[in-house]
Design a protein around this motif. Structure first.
Motif, PDB file in Angstrom:
ATOM      1  N   PRO A 172     -40.606 -28.701 -12.641  1.00 42.91           N
ATOM      2  CA  PRO A 172     -41.242 -29.165 -11.072  1.00 42.91           C
ATOM      3  C   PRO A 172     -40.639 -30.767 -11.214  1.00 42.91           C
ATOM      4  CG  PRO A 172     -42.988 -28.954 -13.145  1.00 42.91           C
ATOM      5  CD  PRO A 172     -41.619 -28.526 -13.096  1.00 42.91           C
ATOM      6  N   GLU A 173     -41.099 -31.114  -9.745  1.00 42.65           N
ATOM      7  CA  GLU A 173     -40.610 -32.378  -9.073  1.00 42.65           C
ATOM      8  C   GLU A 173     -40.998 -33.463 -10.455  1.00 42.65           C
ATOM      9  OE1 GLU A 173     -38.865 -33.081  -6.419  1.00 42.65           O
ATOM     10  OE2 GLU A 173     -38.427 -31.155  -6.616  1.00 42.65           O
ATOM     11  N   PHE A 174     -42.431 -33.619 -10.724  1.00 47.36           N
ATOM     12  CA  PHE A 174     -43.094 -34.680 -11.239  1.00 47.36           C
ATOM     13  C   PHE A 174     -42.462 -34.947 -12.873  1.00 47.36           C
ATOM     14  CE2 PHE A 174     -45.599 -31.677 -14.862  1.00 47.36           C
ATOM     15  CZ  PHE A 174     -45.830 -30.493 -14.150  1.00 47.36           C
ATOM     16  N   ALA A 175     -41.821 -33.739 -13.459  1.00 47.42           N
ATOM     17  CA  ALA A 175     -40.769 -33.472 -14.481  1.00 47.42           C
ATOM     18  C   ALA A 175     -39.224 -34.937 -13.897  1.00 47.42           C
ATOM     19  CB  ALA A 175     -40.428 -31.965 -14.977  1.00 47.42           C
ATOM     20  N   LYS A 176     -39.582 -34.845 -13.230  1.00 46.45           N
ATOM     21  CA  LYS A 176     -38.100 -35.681 -13.011  1.00 46.45           C
ATOM     22  C   LYS A 176     -38.694 -37.207 -12.214  1.00 46.45           C
ATOM     23  CE  LYS A 176     -36.488 -33.178  -9.626  1.00 46.45           C
ATOM     24  NZ  LYS A 176     -36.092 -32.512  -8.373  1.00 46.45           N
ATOM     25  N   GLY A 177     -40.101 -37.080 -12.371  1.00 44.87           N
ATOM     26  CA  GLY A 177     -40.916 -38.861 -12.203  1.00 44.87           C
ATOM     27  C   GLY A 177     -41.268 -39.161 -10.368  1.00 44.87           C
ATOM     28  N   ALA A 208     -49.510 -33.941 -17.079  1.00 41.56           N
ATOM     29  CA  ALA A 208     -48.762 -32.706 -16.664  1.00 41.56           C
ATOM     30  C   ALA A 208     -47.771 -32.736 -17.704  1.00 41.56           C
ATOM     31  CB  ALA A 208     -49.108 -33.465 -15.521  1.00 41.56           C
ATOM     32  N   LEU A 209     -47.264 -33.511 -17.332  1.00 38.47           N
ATOM     33  CA  LEU A 209     -46.239 -34.440 -18.256  1.00 38.47           C
ATOM     34  C   LEU A 209     -46.198 -33.175 -19.961  1.00 38.47           C
ATOM     35  CD1 LEU A 209     -44.886 -37.121 -17.440  1.00 38.47           C
ATOM     36  CD2 LEU A 209     -43.393 -35.510 -16.673  1.00 38.47           C
ATOM     37  N   ALA A 210     -47.498 -33.916 -20.510  1.00 42.19           N
ATOM     38  CA  ALA A 210     -47.613 -32.477 -22.123  1.00 42.19           C
ATOM     39  C   ALA A 210     -47.473 -31.243 -21.557  1.00 42.19           C
ATOM     40  CB  ALA A 210     -48.577 -33.840 -22.174  1.00 42.19           C
ATOM     41  N   ALA A 211     -48.558 -30.732 -21.027  1.00 42.80           N
ATOM     42  CA  ALA A 211     -48.543 -29.691 -20.552  1.00 42.80           C
ATOM     43  C   ALA A 211     -47.556 -28.806 -19.857  1.00 42.80           C
ATOM     44  CB  ALA A 211     -49.107 -29.152 -19.132  1.00 42.80           C
ATOM     45  N   TYR A 212     -46.077 -29.721 -19.527  1.00 44.75           N
ATOM     46  CA  TYR A 212     -45.526 -29.009 -19.017  1.00 44.75           C
ATOM     47  C   TYR A 212     -44.360 -28.718 -19.860  1.00 44.75           C
ATOM     48  CZ  TYR A 212     -40.316 -28.921 -17.758  1.00 44.75           C
ATOM     49  OH  TYR A 212     -39.338 -28.054 -16.501  1.00 44.75           O
ATOM     50  N   GLN A 213     -44.260 -29.095 -20.857  1.00 43.72           N
ATOM     51  CA  GLN A 213     -43.341 -30.303 -22.044  1.00 43.72           C
ATOM     52  C   GLN A 213     -43.933 -28.147 -22.869  1.00 43.72           C
ATOM     53  OE1 GLN A 213     -40.592 -30.918 -22.726  1.00 43.72           O
ATOM     54  NE2 GLN A 213     -40.816 -32.673 -20.289  1.00 43.72           N
ATOM     55  N   GLU A 215     -45.314 -25.967 -22.033  1.00 46.29           N
ATOM     56  CA  GLU A 215     -44.952 -24.393 -21.671  1.00 46.29           C
ATOM     57  C   GLU A 215     -43.293 -24.283 -22.031  1.00 46.29           C
ATOM     58  OE1 GLU A 215     -46.354 -24.088 -17.207  1.00 46.29           O
ATOM     59  OE2 GLU A 215     -44.082 -22.857 -17.308  1.00 46.29           O
ATOM     60  N   LYS A 216     -42.916 -25.385 -21.314  1.00 42.59           N
ATOM     61  CA  LYS A 216     -41.414 -25.251 -21.923  1.00 42.59           C
ATOM     62  C   LYS A 216     -41.332 -24.503 -23.371  1.00 42.59           C
ATOM     63  CE  LYS A 216     -37.737 -28.275 -20.834  1.00 42.59           C
ATOM     64  NZ  LYS A 216     -37.351 -29.534 -20.794  1.00 42.59           N
ATOM     65  N   ALA A 217     -41.374 -25.451 -24.040  1.00 45.10           N
ATOM     66  CA  ALA A 217     -40.993 -25.239 -24.937  1.00 45.10           C
ATOM     67  C   ALA A 217     -42.045 -24.010 -26.061  1.00 45.10           C
ATOM     68  CB  ALA A 217     -42.094 -26.211 -26.117  1.00 45.10           C
ATOM     69  N   GLY A 218     -43.562 -23.739 -25.405  1.00 44.30           N
ATOM     70  CA  GLY A 218     -43.345 -22.016 -25.749  1.00 44.30           C
ATOM     71  C   GLY A 218     -42.977 -21.116 -25.231  1.00 44.30           C
TER      72      GLY A 218
END
Lengths: 537, 537
Positions: free
Chosen positions: B508-513, B527-532, B534-537
């Motif tokens: 997602p765009e927000f992952a790039k700031g 949002a960043l924590a949730a994305y990280q 999800e990526k890890a899991g």
């Protein structure tokens, strides 16, 4: 007299956020004055309600389905005819000052043996433009393109790795602390950058610098502002120019949320949409948005005064438009990307300096215009060839000059929701997420791959509150509009390597000795004689 | 083991002029044997019933509406991915021995700064092929391309400015006089050239010469015969191999002429159609056509024996097909160009040498195949990447290997009658002459821009004698088929510069700031924590 074109584009400017378009509180006297000098097309539509694809439509004069850039950062394929190709073919220049959102097709160039770093490679990579100043919007550190603006900021003492982010896209709180301009709670605070060094001021200065030093070759300068697009940061005094009382009410109904089309439903749940459900958020964001528009307006005023003073206004066609709008919370949506007028309808003003256009000055033309019309308008004004086997838009010049022409009766726009969460939530294959809008001046019909259609009656329901996409009374209307979509889908111009004129004037095969279906010499001689006679007579 | 592909194409060979396809009198034992070694696709359709466009479909794996070459001699635009591009991307070669009907996009190359005479420019100009031997069909003097075959003829003592025309396409009358092979009254006379020096023999020899000397890089050799295409000239003994008794009756009815679709009506009046109304003409022409096919068959036999002997049959996938058929007077039509099975349906045999395909050998697959499937079949067999954002055809390999796949249920083909007299006679704009056929295995529906549709029920009416295009009982069928055409029209793959996989895996765009619609820091962090996570899991 040299004939030039100044093609001004804003980013994310809604059709209805101008004084001349009827906004009750915004102040845009200079853009209104531009409309008074020329023709305002009040029903102008973009061919994609999202930056990259919409711009590639503008720069190719073709629909998304033809040029292939169906989302931001999809490279424009090598070989697509751009504004630059059309203008260069008759010795004119297409010059960029500002944003294009173009991504270079590096792989395509390498495959064809073109060096991306060569002059030709760079022009191909810049969507056909000769770059005077590329200002492609703010990018967080690590993502940004090389930018003249960042160099400029550093030269003027605004230091840092990414001064754009640190100065122009940052805000200063009342206590003097610097805050992140990306976060919308800060939309009421002034930018850290002084106005005269902000993006809009800079781009305007750079445009004037180009025009001042442009040589003898005719030019089209694309002055492409990155505002009022987010981040929502306006420099003083524009940050505080508008308050909650200036913000028009949001346009939405509970019914719209309850029975939304599946794709729109997903859009309504996204953060950039739900932010407008937070009390006070919309007022803060929209006031900033309005301030950014009035800032652009002031610079348009400065630019026009300068063009008048230097005499360039006399030989320069001016186009003013935007790449798409902004929902701003209307219909429970944020950003753009879909087909309500808030997103897909844009301002479009054309000022033709020639006497032929005197009769239409100050008029509003309600005929349907498309973003893809700007390229053919430019080419025709400059005296170039309109390549009918490539161009899908039409020159607006006959309309601006009051000529009697049969005009189009439907406009089209495309979207692709494969990059939206809707793809996964609705379990759609990646290559089956296309939507096409057809609007005939009354009916707005949206065809969506594998999902139900939408239909709005803009005569009875100008605010587009009621989706008639499944209403039993409108089956005939839907069938008619679906046929228009089919006709449109069939009309793609992919035969870019052979002109219509070539086809119309080609001699028959037998004239070259290819006798197919001829029985004997007498038949061949008879056909040849008849052909020679027809050619002579 | 290296994996190679031998892609054999005939020119203008009807689907039903093979023994294995049920023709009652023609002798094609070697092609029949090829079918017995592999799978014969009995319902294979070309995407354009005319040489150039059909071949560009084969060489790009895409429909005409996507590659843009909508008629003979329309240059294939620079940048279209060809078989050569796909194979080269993984180190394999695409080599030409015979005809492509490709026209180089010289203007396009010049516009992009590519030298047409450079190795890359030459490859682009040859539709992506590396030319071993180009044999592009006979051209009258002054029109021909440089041809290896003409050089060969001269070296072997067949002299003249254009020995092809003077020897291979000329015939010798019983009194020894040389006659023009273009004229069909001579179709029963033998070619002036001895058989062993004729085009079909030459092309076969040249293919074997390539295979013999091919290096280590895997290759796809396109052996592309120019026969049984006109001029109707067969070398002895093939000129006299078939007589009037071997010619099957013409397929046509008075009703077909009385109520023909306007476009077909014009086609029925053309010389290459009316020639079949002359008593005895059809028998003479078709007998020659059959002789040319049996000649090809003999050379296929020679080639296969040689491949078996050299061991190359073990590592080489073989495809046998044709670029389109020939009306031969059926339905009162001549040549090809339209949508009856006589023109649009072709032979298609695929011989996969690997053990995975053993179970299907000698079978007939009635599933719907398209010419655009050959490129993906080739790429998959050779182990390359199937680019789903570019390719519109599907690999046949899963079918040949008996895998359980969901297959297509409709095929499509396109025509453009802007080069036919129909354009002017029916007063159609040059860019509004398109036709699309959709065939779902039973219903063949033809959509035509601005004119009525056609509909045939191939179950009740396998000979396609009755056009139900306006019959009131079939409104629902037509509506359903029209929807298929609409779906097809929407499915064009123009986003050739970005893969589907890229879209599916993009963060997602927000992952790039890029925080769009975020109110404050807390929202962004969440949002960043949730994305990280999800990526890890």
């Amino acid at each position: 007299m040299s004939k030039n074109v100044l093609f001004i584009m804003c980013d994310q400017l809604r059709n209805d956020y101008l004084g001349c378009a009827g906004h009750p509180t915004i102040r845009t006297p200079h853009i209104d004055a531009l409309a008074a000098r020329g023709v305002r097309f009040s029903r102008a539509y973009v061919q994609s309600p999202i930056c990259g694809p919409s711009r590639m439509c503008a720069y190719t004069g073709r629909y998304v389905r033809s040029h292939g850039t169906d989302y931001n950062n999809v490279p424009l394929r090598v070989g697509e005819w751009t504004l630059g190709d059309h203008l260069n073919s008759f010795g004119a220049r297409a010059v960029l000052c500002g944003k294009t959102h173009a991504r270079a097709d590096i792989d395509g160039m390498k495959r064809l043996g073109i060096d991306p770093a060569s002059p030709k490679g760079r022009q191909i990579g810049e969507a056909g433009f000769e770059v005077w100043d590329r200002l492609d919007g703010m990018h967080p550190p690590g993502l940004k393109h090389p930018s003249h603006y960042n160099d400029y900021l550093r030269e003027n003492g605004f230091d840092g790795d990414n001064p754009w982010q640190d100065w122009a896209a940052s805000v200063v709180d009342t206590d003097g602390t610097v805050k992140n301009g990306w976060l919308n709670e800060h939309a009421h605070l002034p930018a850290r950058i002084p106005e005269e060094h902000s993006e809009t001021a800079y781009a305007t200065n750079r445009a004037m610098a180009f025009i001042e030093t442009a040589g003898d070759a005719p030019w089209c300068l694309h002055l492409s502002y990155i505002k009022p697009h987010w981040p929502m940061v306006a420099p003083a005094p524009y940050h505080a120019m508008y308050g909650p009382d200036d913000v028009v009410p949001v346009v939405r109904s509970e019914a719209e949320r309850d029975s939304a089309h599946p794709v729109y439903q997903v859009a309504q749940d996204r953060k950039h949409a739900t932010i407008y459900n937070r009390p006070g958020a919309r007022e803060r964001v929209v006031a900033c948005y309005m301030g950014l528009i009035t800032q652009i307006d002031d610079h348009i005023g400065r630019l026009m005064a300068w063009l008048d003073e230097t005499g360039r206004a006399e030989d320069t066609l001016i186009v003013f438009t935007s790449d798409h709008g902004d929902y701003l919370g209307d219909h429970w949506m944020g950003e753009k990307q879909f087909f309500h007028d808030a997103a897909v309808r844009v301002p479009l003003i054309v000022v033709d300096p020639t006497p032929e256009a005197d009769a239409t000055r100050g008029t509003v033309d309600t005929r349907l215009a498309e973003m893809i019309d700007i390229l053919p308008t430019t080419v025709e004004f400059m005296g170039g060839e309109l390549r009918s086997n490539i161009l899908e838009g039409r020159s607006l010049l006959p309309l601006v000059r009051g000529e009697n022409v049969v005009w189009r009766d439907c406009v089209f726009s495309e979207a692709d929701f494969s990059r939206s969460p809707a793809r996964q939530e609705l379990d759609r294959p990646t290559d089956q997420c296309r939507m096409v809008m057809a609007f005939d001046g009354r009916w707005k019909y949206v065809h969506t791959q594998g999902l139900r259609p939408m239909l709005f009656d803009l005569e009875a329901d100008p605010d587009e509150m009621t989706d008639l996409g499944t209403h039993p009374d409108y089956e005939a209307v839907r069938a008619r509009m679906k046929n228009r979509v089919l006709d449109w889908a069939f009309g793609g111009k992919s035969r870019i390597t052979q002109t219509d004129a070539f086809i119309e004037t080609k001699p028959p095969e037998f004239a070259k000795g290819v006798f197919v279906g001829f029985w004997d010499r007498a038949e061949a001689d008879q056909a040849l004689a008849a052909y020679q006679q027809e050619k002579a007579g």
